[in-house]
Design a protein around this motif. Structure first.
Motif, short mmCIF file in Angstrom:
data_model
loop_
_atom_site.label_atom_id
_atom_site.label_comp_id
_atom_site.label_asym_id
_atom_site.label_seq_id
_atom_site.Cartn_x
_atom_site.Cartn_y
_atom_site.Cartn_z
N LEU A 37 0.81 -1.17 -0.15
CA LEU A 37 -0.11 -0.10 0.18
C LEU A 37 0.89 1.36 -0.01
O LEU A 37 0.57 2.16 -0.55
N GLN A 43 0.29 7.30 -2.14
CA GLN A 43 0.78 6.64 -0.61
C GLN A 43 0.52 7.74 0.66
O GLN A 43 0.50 7.09 1.67
N VAL A 46 -2.34 6.83 2.06
CA VAL A 46 -2.41 5.43 2.90
C VAL A 46 -1.78 5.78 4.03
O VAL A 46 -2.00 5.13 5.28
N THR A 49 -3.99 7.50 6.52
CA THR A 49 -5.00 6.57 7.09
C THR A 49 -4.42 5.73 8.24
O THR A 49 -4.85 5.35 9.29
#
Length: 158
Positions: A37, A43, A46, A49
Protein backbone atom coordinates in the motif's frame (compact mmCIF):
# COMPACT_ATOMS: atom_id res chain seq x y z
CA UNK A 1 -1.72 -3.18 -9.99
CA UNK A 2 -0.54 -6.75 -10.31
CA UNK A 3 1.24 -6.89 -6.93
CA UNK A 4 -1.88 -5.80 -5.08
CA UNK A 5 -3.99 -8.28 -7.04
CA UNK A 6 -1.65 -11.16 -6.19
CA UNK A 7 -1.55 -10.09 -2.54
CA UNK A 8 -5.34 -10.05 -2.36
CA UNK A 9 -5.48 -13.50 -3.96
CA UNK A 10 -3.07 -14.86 -1.37
CA UNK A 11 -5.09 -13.27 1.44
CA UNK A 12 -8.26 -14.88 0.10
CA UNK A 13 -6.47 -18.23 0.09
CA UNK A 14 -5.71 -17.85 3.81
CA UNK A 15 -9.20 -16.61 4.60
CA UNK A 16 -10.56 -19.77 2.99
CA UNK A 17 -8.15 -21.95 5.00
CA UNK A 18 -8.01 -20.31 8.45
CA UNK A 19 -6.70 -23.44 10.14
CA UNK A 20 -3.27 -23.04 8.49
CA UNK A 21 -2.84 -19.40 9.54
CA UNK A 22 -0.46 -18.82 12.43
CA UNK A 23 0.05 -15.51 14.23
CA UNK A 24 3.45 -15.16 12.56
CA UNK A 25 1.98 -15.75 9.11
CA UNK A 26 -0.86 -13.29 9.73
CA UNK A 27 1.68 -10.68 10.88
CA UNK A 28 3.81 -11.20 7.75
CA UNK A 29 0.81 -11.00 5.41
CA UNK A 30 -0.35 -7.79 7.10
CA UNK A 31 3.16 -6.33 6.87
CA UNK A 32 3.32 -7.29 3.18
CA UNK A 33 -0.02 -5.59 2.53
CA UNK A 34 1.04 -2.39 4.29
CA UNK A 35 4.33 -2.27 2.39
CA UNK A 36 2.50 -2.71 -0.91
CA UNK A 37 0.00 0.00 0.00
CA UNK A 38 2.87 2.35 0.75
CA UNK A 39 4.13 1.88 -2.81
CA UNK A 40 0.88 3.08 -4.38
CA UNK A 41 0.82 6.45 -6.16
CA UNK A 42 -1.49 7.84 -3.45
CA UNK A 43 0.80 6.74 -0.63
CA UNK A 44 0.29 9.96 1.35
CA UNK A 45 -3.38 9.09 1.84
CA UNK A 46 -2.40 5.54 2.84
CA UNK A 47 0.14 6.83 5.35
CA UNK A 48 -2.35 9.28 6.76
CA UNK A 49 -4.97 6.57 7.14
CA UNK A 50 -2.57 4.16 8.82
CA UNK A 51 -1.21 6.81 11.17
CA UNK A 52 -4.66 7.88 12.24
CA UNK A 53 -6.24 4.48 12.80
CA UNK A 54 -6.00 4.94 16.53
CA UNK A 55 -6.90 8.62 16.56
CA UNK A 56 -10.50 8.13 15.53
CA UNK A 57 -11.63 11.71 16.03
CA UNK A 58 -8.80 13.03 13.91
CA UNK A 59 -9.35 10.36 11.29
CA UNK A 60 -13.09 11.05 11.22
CA UNK A 61 -12.75 14.80 10.76
CA UNK A 62 -10.13 14.48 8.02
CA UNK A 63 -11.82 11.56 6.30
CA UNK A 64 -15.19 13.28 6.14
CA UNK A 65 -13.62 16.21 4.34
CA UNK A 66 -11.62 13.90 2.04
CA UNK A 67 -14.73 11.90 1.19
CA UNK A 68 -16.65 15.02 0.19
CA UNK A 69 -13.98 17.16 -1.49
CA UNK A 70 -15.86 17.45 -4.74
CA UNK A 71 -19.38 17.67 -3.31
CA UNK A 72 -20.95 21.00 -2.56
CA UNK A 73 -21.55 20.45 1.14
CA UNK A 74 -21.25 23.31 3.58
CA UNK A 75 -18.91 23.10 6.54
CA UNK A 76 -22.02 22.88 8.69
CA UNK A 77 -23.16 19.77 6.80
CA UNK A 78 -19.70 18.20 7.08
CA UNK A 79 -19.75 18.91 10.82
CA UNK A 80 -23.14 17.23 11.05
CA UNK A 81 -21.65 14.08 9.46
CA UNK A 82 -19.04 14.07 12.25
CA UNK A 83 -21.69 14.68 14.93
CA UNK A 84 -20.04 17.96 15.90
CA UNK A 85 -20.99 21.59 15.93
CA UNK A 86 -19.67 23.66 13.05
CA UNK A 87 -17.28 25.53 15.38
CA UNK A 88 -15.91 22.33 16.92
CA UNK A 89 -15.49 20.71 13.51
CA UNK A 90 -13.64 23.75 12.14
CA UNK A 91 -11.41 24.01 15.21
CA UNK A 92 -10.51 20.31 15.17
CA UNK A 93 -9.92 20.30 11.41
CA UNK A 94 -7.58 23.28 11.68
CA UNK A 95 -5.80 21.57 14.59
CA UNK A 96 -5.26 18.40 12.56
CA UNK A 97 -4.72 19.81 9.05
CA UNK A 98 -3.10 23.13 9.97
CA UNK A 99 -5.48 25.06 7.69
CA UNK A 100 -9.17 25.85 7.44
CA UNK A 101 -11.63 23.39 5.94
CA UNK A 102 -12.44 25.79 3.11
CA UNK A 103 -8.78 26.40 2.20
CA UNK A 104 -8.02 22.67 2.33
CA UNK A 105 -10.95 21.84 0.03
CA UNK A 106 -10.06 24.63 -2.38
CA UNK A 107 -6.43 23.48 -2.60
CA UNK A 108 -7.42 19.83 -3.16
CA UNK A 109 -9.89 20.84 -5.88
CA UNK A 110 -7.27 22.94 -7.63
CA UNK A 111 -4.74 20.08 -7.43
CA UNK A 112 -7.30 17.78 -9.06
CA UNK A 113 -7.96 20.41 -11.74
CA UNK A 114 -4.24 20.49 -12.56
CA UNK A 115 -4.27 16.73 -13.11
CA UNK A 116 -7.36 16.89 -15.31
CA UNK A 117 -6.00 19.80 -17.36
CA UNK A 118 -3.27 17.47 -18.65
CA UNK A 119 -5.92 15.80 -20.81
CA UNK A 120 -6.45 18.13 -23.78
CA UNK A 121 -9.67 16.32 -24.69
CA UNK A 122 -11.47 17.49 -21.56
CA UNK A 123 -13.22 20.84 -21.73
CA UNK A 124 -12.19 23.32 -19.07
CA UNK A 125 -15.82 23.88 -18.09
CA UNK A 126 -16.25 20.13 -17.52
CA UNK A 127 -13.09 20.09 -15.39
CA UNK A 128 -14.46 23.01 -13.40
CA UNK A 129 -17.64 21.11 -12.53
CA UNK A 130 -15.85 17.79 -11.99
CA UNK A 131 -13.66 19.47 -9.37
CA UNK A 132 -16.63 20.76 -7.41
CA UNK A 133 -16.73 24.33 -8.69
CA UNK A 134 -20.16 25.58 -9.67
CA UNK A 135 -19.02 28.71 -11.50
CA UNK A 136 -16.37 28.67 -14.28
CA UNK A 137 -15.42 32.33 -13.71
CA UNK A 138 -14.76 31.68 -10.01
CA UNK A 139 -12.77 28.55 -10.92
CA UNK A 140 -10.62 30.54 -13.33
CA UNK A 141 -10.12 33.34 -10.78
CA UNK A 142 -8.98 31.09 -7.89
CA UNK A 143 -6.89 28.96 -10.25
CA UNK A 144 -5.04 32.06 -11.44
CA UNK A 145 -4.58 33.27 -7.86
CA UNK A 146 -2.94 29.97 -6.89
CA UNK A 147 -0.92 29.18 -10.01
CA UNK A 148 -0.44 32.60 -11.64
CA UNK A 149 -2.10 31.42 -14.86
CA UNK A 150 -5.63 30.80 -16.04
CA UNK A 151 -6.55 27.13 -16.58
CA UNK A 152 -6.34 27.63 -20.34
CA UNK A 153 -2.81 29.13 -20.17
CA UNK A 154 -1.76 26.49 -17.62
CA UNK A 155 -2.89 23.75 -20.00
CA UNK A 156 -1.11 25.23 -23.01
CA UNK A 157 2.14 25.76 -21.07
CA UNK A 158 2.11 22.11 -20.44
Amino acid sequence: DILMKRNMESLLFYFNKPTIVTDDLAYLKLKELVLLLLQLPDQDAVKSTLLHLFHTEKFTVLQIVENHLFDNFTVEQLAHFAHMSKATFQRKFKQYADQTVQKYILNKRLEKACQLLKDPNQRIADICFACGFSEPNYFSKVFKQKFGKTPRVYRSSG
